[in-house]
Design an enzyme around this catalytic site. Structure first.
Site, short mmCIF file in Angstrom:
data_model
loop_
_atom_site.label_atom_id
_atom_site.label_comp_id
_atom_site.label_asym_id
_atom_site.label_seq_id
_atom_site.Cartn_x
_atom_site.Cartn_y
_atom_site.Cartn_z
N ASP A 191 0.83 -1.21 0.00
CA ASP A 191 0.00 0.00 0.00
C ASP A 191 0.87 1.26 0.00
O ASP A 191 0.52 2.27 -0.63
CB ASP A 191 -1.00 0.00 1.15
CG ASP A 191 -0.40 -0.14 2.53
OD1 ASP A 191 0.83 -0.25 2.65
OD2 ASP A 191 -1.18 -0.14 3.50
N ALA A 192 2.01 1.21 0.68
CA ALA A 192 2.91 2.36 0.66
C ALA A 192 3.40 2.66 -0.76
O ALA A 192 3.55 3.82 -1.14
CB ALA A 192 4.11 2.10 1.58
#
Length: 257
Positions: A191-192
């Site tokens: 997700d980062a």
């Protein structure tokens, strides 16, 4: 057509996935579809999921991945999310996992925020992170507060705490030829990496209220990767990229965005 498309990824969490699904189905805001992307979970998990499939808001997809080699050649949850993003109908996109619980008014409050701030493309909320041991007992409770507009959201926000407009997707795809990065080097911070892409164009706007609860267990991917004794799955993953490099790159972009 619906207002919100929710993408939930699932894999082998029979004790939690039912609670995660129920929390979505009981939302005060009703105009949504749930794309339930299961990565060929075990029988116990499938039995739990099957109980909810009569709900017409659920669109269920089960992969045919069978072995560790297939699971480690790409970031599997990125693969599943990309598949779902190619099929969504909503104006807004939100994310969930099989160990994340939405608060009852999460969708309502996020949709209202987006409606009232029409220039905003991405919002995020505060979230509660509960760390559990093997017995399911709480060992740590962390609140991730949402106070600031973020041009560097990587590793500060969880994807289960965001909502974004669907109209940003073609811009991301044009630049990177995918939405989420499927490179297995980003298994730990998938997700980062997605937020890194988003922050090239847009900041994240805060809703300073806890709208979801995230459970981190001994069997969670993050816990497995930092454990001293590595599973066969973890041993086969390539060296993982870091939050530090993503955040440094975005900070260096500065006012160029």
């Amino acid at each position: 057509m619906c207002k919100v498309s929710i993408i939930m990824t699932s894999y082998n969490k029979p004790n939690y996935v039912g609670k995660a699904i129920e929390a979505i189905l009981k939302q005060s805001f009703k105009d949504f579809e749930l794309l339930l992307m299961d990565d060929n979970s075990n029988e116990d998990t499938q039995k739990v999921i099957e109980k909810y499939l009569k709900d017409k808001r659920i669109r269920y997809f089960r992969s045919d991945v069978k072995n560790i080699s297939e699971r480690t050649e790409k970031n599997r949850y990125a693969v599943q999310i990309n598949k779902a993003l190619s099929m969504i109908n909503g104006e807004y996109i939100s994310y969930a996992t099989d160990d994340n619980i939405y608060k009852p008014k999460r969708l309502e409050k996020m949709v209202n925020f987006m409606k009232n701030n029409r220039k905003v493309k991405i919002c995020y909320s505060s979230s509660c992170v509960l760390h559990l041991n093997y017995e399911g007992k709480l060992i740590k409770n962390v609140i991730r507060n949402a106070k600031n507009k973020l041009w560097v959201a990587s590793c500060q926000v969880d994807h289960c705490s965001i909502m974004h407009k669907a109209d940003i997707l073609p811009i991301i795809y044009e630049k990177w030829h995918s939405y989420w990065d499927e490179d297995p080097q980003f298994y730990l911070i998938g997700d980062a990496r997605f937020f890194w892409r988003l922050n090239h164009f847009w900041p994240f706007y805060p809703i300073n209220e806890v709208l979801d609860v995230n459970y981190i267990m001994e069997t969670s991917l993050h816990t497995q990767i930092i454990a001293e004794e590595k599973s066969e799955f973890i041993k086969r993953l390539p060296k993982q990229r870091t939050c530090w490099e993503l955040r440094k790159y975005l900070k260096n972009l500065g006012s160029d965005r």
